[in-house]
Design an enzyme around this catalytic site. Structure first.
Site, PDB file in Angstrom:
ATOM      1  N   ASP B 214       0.703  -1.363   0.544  1.00 42.87           N
ATOM      2  CA  ASP B 214      -0.070   0.202  -0.187  1.00 42.87           C
ATOM      3  C   ASP B 214       0.797   1.207   0.193  1.00 42.87           C
ATOM      4  O   ASP B 214       1.818   1.209   0.699  1.00 42.87           O
ATOM      5  CB  ASP B 214      -0.763   0.504   1.095  1.00 42.87           C
ATOM      6  CG  ASP B 214      -1.644   1.459   0.747  1.00 42.87           C
ATOM      7  OD1 ASP B 214      -3.298   0.518   1.131  1.00 42.87           O
ATOM      8  OD2 ASP B 214      -2.093   2.555   1.357  1.00 42.87           O
ATOM      9  N   ASN B 222      -2.202  12.508  -3.596  1.00 42.62           N
ATOM     10  CA  ASN B 222      -2.648  13.541  -4.657  1.00 42.62           C
ATOM     11  C   ASN B 222      -3.406  14.593  -4.541  1.00 42.62           C
ATOM     12  O   ASN B 222      -3.112  15.342  -5.849  1.00 42.62           O
ATOM     13  CB  ASN B 222      -3.750  11.952  -4.932  1.00 42.62           C
ATOM     14  CG  ASN B 222      -3.952  11.282  -5.778  1.00 42.62           C
ATOM     15  OD1 ASN B 222      -3.604  11.251  -6.903  1.00 42.62           O
ATOM     16  ND2 ASN B 222      -4.750  10.323  -5.293  1.00 42.62           N
ATOM     17  N   HIS B 227      -4.593  14.585  -9.307  1.00 42.35           N
ATOM     18  CA  HIS B 227      -4.661  13.110  -9.723  1.00 42.35           C
ATOM     19  C   HIS B 227      -3.130  12.099 -10.796  1.00 42.35           C
ATOM     20  O   HIS B 227      -2.992  11.001 -10.678  1.00 42.35           O
ATOM     21  CB  HIS B 227      -5.898  12.739  -9.807  1.00 42.35           C
ATOM     22  CG  HIS B 227      -6.716  12.760  -8.706  1.00 42.35           C
ATOM     23  ND1 HIS B 227      -6.199  11.937  -8.084  1.00 42.35           N
ATOM     24  CD2 HIS B 227      -7.575  14.141  -7.719  1.00 42.35           C
ATOM     25  CE1 HIS B 227      -7.704  12.348  -7.472  1.00 42.35           C
ATOM     26  NE2 HIS B 227      -8.309  12.838  -7.374  1.00 42.35           N
ATOM     27  N   ASP B 231      -1.231   8.443 -10.306  1.00 41.09           N
ATOM     28  CA  ASP B 231      -1.413   7.976 -11.680  1.00 41.09           C
ATOM     29  C   ASP B 231      -0.035   7.611 -12.291  1.00 41.09           C
ATOM     30  O   ASP B 231       0.610   6.218 -12.289  1.00 41.09           O
ATOM     31  CB  ASP B 231      -2.177   8.841 -12.283  1.00 41.09           C
ATOM     32  CG  ASP B 231      -4.062   8.296 -12.096  1.00 41.09           C
ATOM     33  OD1 ASP B 231      -4.141   8.279 -11.038  1.00 41.09           O
ATOM     34  OD2 ASP B 231      -4.376   9.324 -13.405  1.00 41.09           O
ATOM     35  N   GLU B 257      -5.069   2.419  -3.614  1.00 37.80           N
ATOM     36  CA  GLU B 257      -3.553   2.586  -3.826  1.00 37.80           C
ATOM     37  C   GLU B 257      -2.713   1.061  -3.520  1.00 37.80           C
ATOM     38  O   GLU B 257      -1.143   1.193  -3.145  1.00 37.80           O
ATOM     39  CB  GLU B 257      -2.620   3.127  -3.963  1.00 37.80           C
ATOM     40  CG  GLU B 257      -2.889   3.378  -1.703  1.00 37.80           C
ATOM     41  CD  GLU B 257      -4.630   4.309  -1.513  1.00 37.80           C
ATOM     42  OE1 GLU B 257      -5.346   4.205  -1.952  1.00 37.80           O
ATOM     43  OE2 GLU B 257      -4.216   4.633  -0.439  1.00 37.80           O
TER      44      GLU B 257
END
Ligand SMILES: [Mg+2]
Lengths: 110, 351
Positions: B214, B222, B227, B231, B257
């Site tokens: 994680d 973010n 974002h 990504d 994530e």
């Protein structure tokens, strides 16, 4: 016993000039006298199932190896043996077909 | 060699984790080829099974298809053919209709009755004059037919076309199991595969490990950089998996994530080393969009050396608990539990 094959009656493959087929045709033709003998023996022993199987295989293979006539005659024999087993065809016509097919088998050349 | 592009895709699935990404981690630009890279399949040739009662036909097809990109295998009866389909999982089948014993129609019927083979493309081989046979075969689910004696061009074209179609279908099926952003296996694939791996390790008493990764503080990343930056981080992590993990590891995007790595045949001790390599690599990446801010991940790992019976769901939950421990313990670290193993769960410090 059939005598020396008459070269004028030789059956040539339609694929005789196809290099991809050369080796395959040689093997196929070499085995042919054996198949002729097997056909005759199955007819003599009256093992109709075996005879039908042999005819079926020649039918499926013949044209693929460039011998259309072989497929035709074998197909005819297969049909007749099937009919004979159903009592719908005289023994004589089967024997005549076996003879014709065995003769063709002995005449094929690569 | 005339290898139809998609036709070469027709040969089984490869693991996305096995594809070694070559991209520089400093320039983690989104790469459209990534999802495709994951779907790149091994270059083994597709297998074509011929079912025909005549040896001559087998020899003939072997010669005629010699230069095609395919692996030919043979069965000489309907029954042997059904057996070979189970054993060899061919890409397509060439099926003679006229066979003693179980004929081609019956073989076709059985293939279409079995969920495992219902989509297997079957080309029937039929005699020249039997159009009714062709109609029946199509009704039963054949995709195409080839008449005997074979017309060479036709034979090759029809086989190629069936292989191409098979390849595309394979690719679509695989795409449905891939995560669009990262190119890793998706959650649906994980769920199915994880169940299989647990069952298999217990049946054979083999080791198995599962790790959850994680990304740490992902929400803040973010929020701070947007974002698209988030990504890029997910894509970057996927690239590290593809580079650092072993051929046999199965890397999946579990959601958000979070990533799940199935490590078959791997004892927890070994799994820790593998995961540690990923953790270490990730920690040292310099991110183009935010060079001032590194990214780390926390890892929960549960494994077994064999001879343990924990069901798939309980195993999953135990792994999640380890992930929680790793987070609680300060992040950027691995927490490990070994089922039936020595001692208590241990917390492994970073670095
Ligand atoms: Mg047949």
């Amino acid at each position: 016993m059939p005598g020396k094959p008459d070269s004028s009656r030789t059956l040539r493959s339609a694929y005789a000039d196809d290099p991809e087929m050369t080796e395959l045709l040689e093997v196929f033709c070499e085995e042919m006298p054996l198949r002729a003998a097997a056909l005759e023996s199955a007819a003599r022993e009256r093992t109709w199932e075996e005879l039908q199987r042999l005819a079926h295989q020649l039918k499926g293979a013949g044209a693929g190896y460039g011998f259309d006539q072989l497929s035709e005659v074998a197909g005819e024999l297969e049909r007749r043996v099937k009919a004979l087993r159903d009592d719908e065809c005289p023994l004589e016509s089967v024997c005549a077909d076996v003879e014709a097919l065995a003769d063709l088998c002995r005449r094929v050349r690569a | 060699m005339a290898a139809p592009g998609a036709g070469t895709l027709g040969s089984g699935l490869s693991e996305p984790g096995a594809v070694a990404g070559d991209a520089s981690l400093n320039g983690l630009e989104q790469d459209d080829s990534m999802t495709i890279a994951a779907a790149h399949l091994s270059d083994t040739k597709p297998r074509v099974l011929v079912i025909d009662d005549s040896k001559d036909v087998h020899r003939l097809l072997k010669a005629r298809l010699r230069n095609e990109q395919l692996d030919l295998s043979h069965a000489e009866s309907g029954a042997a053919g059904l057996e070979a389909v189970q054993q060899e999982a061919p890409a397509i089948v060439l099926l003679d209709l006229d066979m003693p014993g179980m004929d081609g129609f019956e073989v076709l019927r059985r293939l279409k009755d079995d969920a495992a083979t219902i989509h297997l493309p079957v080309i029937v081989l039929s005699g020249l004059h039997s159009s009714q046979d062709k109609v029946t075969a199509f009704d039963l689910g054949a995709v195409d037919y080839i008449t005997k004696p074979f017309d060479l061009t036709e034979l090759r074209v029809r086989v190629r076309s069936a292989l191409r179609m098979h390849g595309l279908l394979q690719m679509l099926a695989q795409r449905a199991q891939l995560d669009g952003l990262t190119g890793l296996w998706n959650r649906a694939y994980f769920d199915q595969r994880w169940g299989e791996e647990v069952a298999s390790c217990q049946r054979h008493d083999r080791p198995l490990s599962l790790a959850f990764f994680d990304a740490d503080h992902f929400k803040s990343l973010n929020d701070t950089y947007g974002h698209p930056a988030g990504d890029q981080v997910l894509i970057g992590i996927a690239q590290i998996f593809q580079r650092v993990l072993r051929q046999t590891d199965i890397a999946c995007r579990y959601g958000g994530e979070e990533f799940a790595i199935i490590m078959p045949e791997t004892e927890p001790d070994e799994a820790v080393k593998v995961c540690e390599r990923v953790r270490d690599t990730l920690e040292n990446v310099c991110w183009e969009r935010h060079p001032e801010r590194g990214v780390t991940c926390s890892i929960g790992l549960c494994g077994s050396n064999g001879s343990v019976s924990v069901d798939a769901a309980a195993w999953l939950q135990a792994t999640d608990e380890q992930l929680y421990k790793a987070k609680q313990g300060g992040r950027n670290r691995i927490a490990v539990h070994q089922f039936g193993g020595p001692g208590k769960p241990k917390l492994k410090k970073a670095g």
